[in-house]
Motif scaffolding. Structure first.
Motif, PDB file in Angstrom:
ATOM      1  N   UNK A  42      21.633  -3.472  -9.036  1.00  0.00           N
ATOM      2  CA  UNK A  42      22.773  -3.406  -8.002  1.00  0.00           C
ATOM      3  C   UNK A  42      23.798  -4.789  -8.405  1.00  0.00           C
ATOM      4  N   UNK A  43      23.848  -5.282  -9.128  1.00  0.00           N
ATOM      5  CA  UNK A  43      24.639  -6.443  -9.535  1.00  0.00           C
ATOM      6  C   UNK A  43      25.845  -6.067 -10.100  1.00  0.00           C
ATOM      7  N   UNK A  44      26.861  -6.901 -10.032  1.00  0.00           N
ATOM      8  CA  UNK A  44      28.334  -6.324 -10.617  1.00  0.00           C
ATOM      9  C   UNK A  44      28.063  -6.051 -12.178  1.00  0.00           C
ATOM     10  N   UNK A  45      28.527  -4.647 -12.203  1.00  0.00           N
ATOM     11  CA  UNK A  45      28.493  -3.968 -13.446  1.00  0.00           C
ATOM     12  C   UNK A  45      27.002  -3.384 -14.042  1.00  0.00           C
ATOM     13  N   UNK A  46      26.060  -3.564 -12.891  1.00  0.00           N
ATOM     14  CA  UNK A  46      24.974  -2.542 -13.122  1.00  0.00           C
ATOM     15  C   UNK A  46      25.068  -1.176 -12.971  1.00  0.00           C
ATOM     16  N   UNK A  47      24.033  -0.727 -13.422  1.00  0.00           N
ATOM     17  CA  UNK A  47      24.063   0.770 -13.264  1.00  0.00           C
ATOM     18  C   UNK A  47      23.910   1.418 -11.808  1.00  0.00           C
ATOM     19  N   UNK A  48      23.714   0.733 -10.824  1.00  0.00           N
ATOM     20  CA  UNK A  48      23.658   1.067  -9.574  1.00  0.00           C
ATOM     21  C   UNK A  48      24.335  -0.008  -8.551  1.00  0.00           C
ATOM     22  N   UNK A  49      25.638  -0.408  -9.316  1.00  0.00           N
ATOM     23  CA  UNK A  49      26.034  -1.492  -8.579  1.00  0.00           C
ATOM     24  C   UNK A  49      26.455  -1.186  -7.143  1.00  0.00           C
ATOM     25  N   UNK A  50      26.144  -2.279  -6.520  1.00  0.00           N
ATOM     26  CA  UNK A  50      26.364  -2.235  -4.972  1.00  0.00           C
ATOM     27  C   UNK A  50      26.193  -3.637  -4.501  1.00  0.00           C
ATOM     28  N   UNK A  51      27.453  -4.332  -4.246  1.00  0.00           N
ATOM     29  CA  UNK A  51      27.324  -5.807  -3.940  1.00  0.00           C
ATOM     30  C   UNK A  51      26.754  -6.317  -2.641  1.00  0.00           C
ATOM     31  N   UNK A  52      26.899  -5.283  -1.657  1.00  0.00           N
ATOM     32  CA  UNK A  52      26.280  -5.817  -0.506  1.00  0.00           C
ATOM     33  C   UNK A  52      24.649  -5.662  -0.589  1.00  0.00           C
ATOM     34  N   UNK A  53      24.166  -4.686  -0.945  1.00  0.00           N
ATOM     35  CA  UNK A  53      22.814  -4.544  -1.460  1.00  0.00           C
ATOM     36  C   UNK A  53      22.358  -5.649  -2.194  1.00  0.00           C
ATOM     37  N   UNK A  54      22.795  -6.013  -3.290  1.00  0.00           N
ATOM     38  CA  UNK A  54      22.430  -7.027  -4.006  1.00  0.00           C
ATOM     39  C   UNK A  54      22.613  -8.401  -3.328  1.00  0.00           C
TER      40      UNK A  54
END
Length: 245
Positions: A42-54
């Protein structure tokens, strides 16, 4: 105190410590492994990018890690009583031990998974693999030696935590050291307990390092190019797995 009197006490204390640490480690791995992978995905550039969740998950992990274990153990007494029906004994100690170890192991997992070559991830994606396929075929296998080292570090930390838990009635070697070595001035018992802990930790560290080195040699990590050639040679199989997954 004679050796015949100390032996049953030490045997039971060793068993209690191994029992607490064993169950806590299992729970920490089951909870911390997916949590650490989620932080990467969930990090920036991740496969499931989601900044809020991260950010939310990362903050929860940071807060849980920042609490000293003795404070965490006291803060979780109500929760521990709900789960185990008591706040005293080795079963009750497993709850705060596991809760404290999950975020600790999750951060170690995150660090291990981030070390995986991004080229391997891209290769599996180009062959039709989805996120689950990438995690199962690349992220976990490629980071396994590092994950084993992380698990070893967690076990060693849990042994220290369990000794601390023994000071409040959880049993184990910490309890023996406090009740006999400190309160009753049995210096010999104190040093025997220290020696046992040192031997146990050394054996666990040796076993973990040996397993990690063995997997690293067997994996033949000699750069991304050989791995990419290997994946390309299995392209149909990987693509089929990705479609099924």
């Amino acid at each position: 105190m004679t050796w015949s009197e100390m032996q049953p006490l030490l045997s039971q204390a060793c068993w209690d410590t191994l029992y607490m640490v064993g169950w806590s480690t299992l729970i920490a791995i089951v909870g911390g492994l997916p949590l650490g992978i989620l932080l990467v995905l969930t990090d920036r550039g991740g496969l499931l990018q989601n900044v809020v969740v991260n950010k939310v998950v990362g903050q929860v992990v940071n807060v849980a890690r920042s609490l000293p274990f003795i404070i965490l153990m006291v803060a979780l007494m109500s929760f521990t009583r709900t789960i185990t029906g008591t706040t005293i004994g080795r079963d009750a100690a497993i709850v705060p031990l596991a809760v404290g170890a999950i975020p600790f192991f999750a951060r170690l997992v995150e660090t291990s998974v981030r070390e995986v070559d991004g080229g391997l991830v891209e290769a599996v994606q180009s062959m039709g693999g989805n996120t689950w396929t990438v995690v199962r075929r690349v992220l976990v296998p490629e980071s396994l030696p590092s994950l084993i080292s992380s698990a070893t570090t967690t076990i060693v930390a849990l042994i220290g935590y369990s000794a601390m838990a023994g000071t409040v009635g959880a049993g184990g070697l910490g309890d023996i050291a406090i009740r006999y070595g400190y309160q009753r001035f049995e210096t010999e018992m104190m040093w025997i307990t220290v020696a046992i802990l040192a031997v146990v930790i050394s054996l666990i560290q040796f076993a973990g390092d040996y397993a990690a080195r063995g997997l690293h040699r067997r994996g033949g990590h000699s750069g991304a190019a050989p791995r990419l050639r290997f994946l390309k040679s299995r392209e149909p199989a990987v693509a089929d797995v990705g479609k099924v997954a």
